[in-house]
Scaffold this motif. Sequence first.
Motif, PDB file in Angstrom:
ATOM      1  N   ASN A  85      57.893  39.346  53.335  1.00 49.00           N
ATOM      2  CA  ASN A  85      58.299  40.664  53.854  1.00 49.00           C
ATOM      3  C   ASN A  85      57.147  41.647  54.004  1.00 49.00           C
ATOM      4  O   ASN A  85      57.378  42.841  54.117  1.00 49.00           O
ATOM      5  N   TYR A 118      61.152  44.090  63.913  1.00 52.83           N
ATOM      6  CA  TYR A 118      59.742  44.252  63.550  1.00 52.83           C
ATOM      7  C   TYR A 118      58.972  45.085  64.573  1.00 52.83           C
ATOM      8  O   TYR A 118      57.759  45.217  64.483  1.00 52.83           O
ATOM      9  N   LEU A 128      58.038  33.940  59.830  1.00 54.97           N
ATOM     10  CA  LEU A 128      58.172  34.412  58.438  1.00 54.97           C
ATOM     11  C   LEU A 128      57.783  33.308  57.478  1.00 54.97           C
ATOM     12  O   LEU A 128      58.208  32.159  57.639  1.00 54.97           O
ATOM     13  N   ASN A 130      57.857  32.375  53.345  1.00 49.86           N
ATOM     14  CA  ASN A 130      58.269  32.684  51.975  1.00 49.86           C
ATOM     15  C   ASN A 130      57.533  31.715  51.065  1.00 49.86           C
ATOM     16  O   ASN A 130      57.546  30.510  51.288  1.00 49.86           O
TER      17      ASN A 130
END
Length: 132
Positions: A85, A118, A128, A130
């Motif tokens: 994020n 975004y 993205l 993670n």
Amino acid sequence: MKTYLSLCSIAILLLCSCGPAKSTTKDKSSLDTELREKNRANLSLLQRIRQKPGVVLQNNVPILNKTTNSFDSGGNQEPLYVLNNQIIGNSFHSVNELIDSYNVKKIVVLSGADAAGYGTQASNGVILFNTY
């Protein structure tokens, strides 16, 4: 009689304490997940991104498929990269130096309306990451 009674009680105790053997078989989905986890260290970050649907390579940089047919090929067509994020930017080379492939838990590719959250930086899509 006492020895017979004590032998019977020991036999019953042994039979009751022995439980059923645990099954060592795994279902197919957990085995696939385990193999994927073991093999993720063997793949580079570029190879892992390239496996995602809608991602193609252009000059050894991942580009989302919808932007490859753009008339303006002179500009930067790289997607926006987001790590946990936090916006990293539009340069794959900086992301590749920052992230080790084996630390990446999940990669998600967003395009179109999904990437609109975004802003204008994400006009070419979002990738993205993670991590663990």
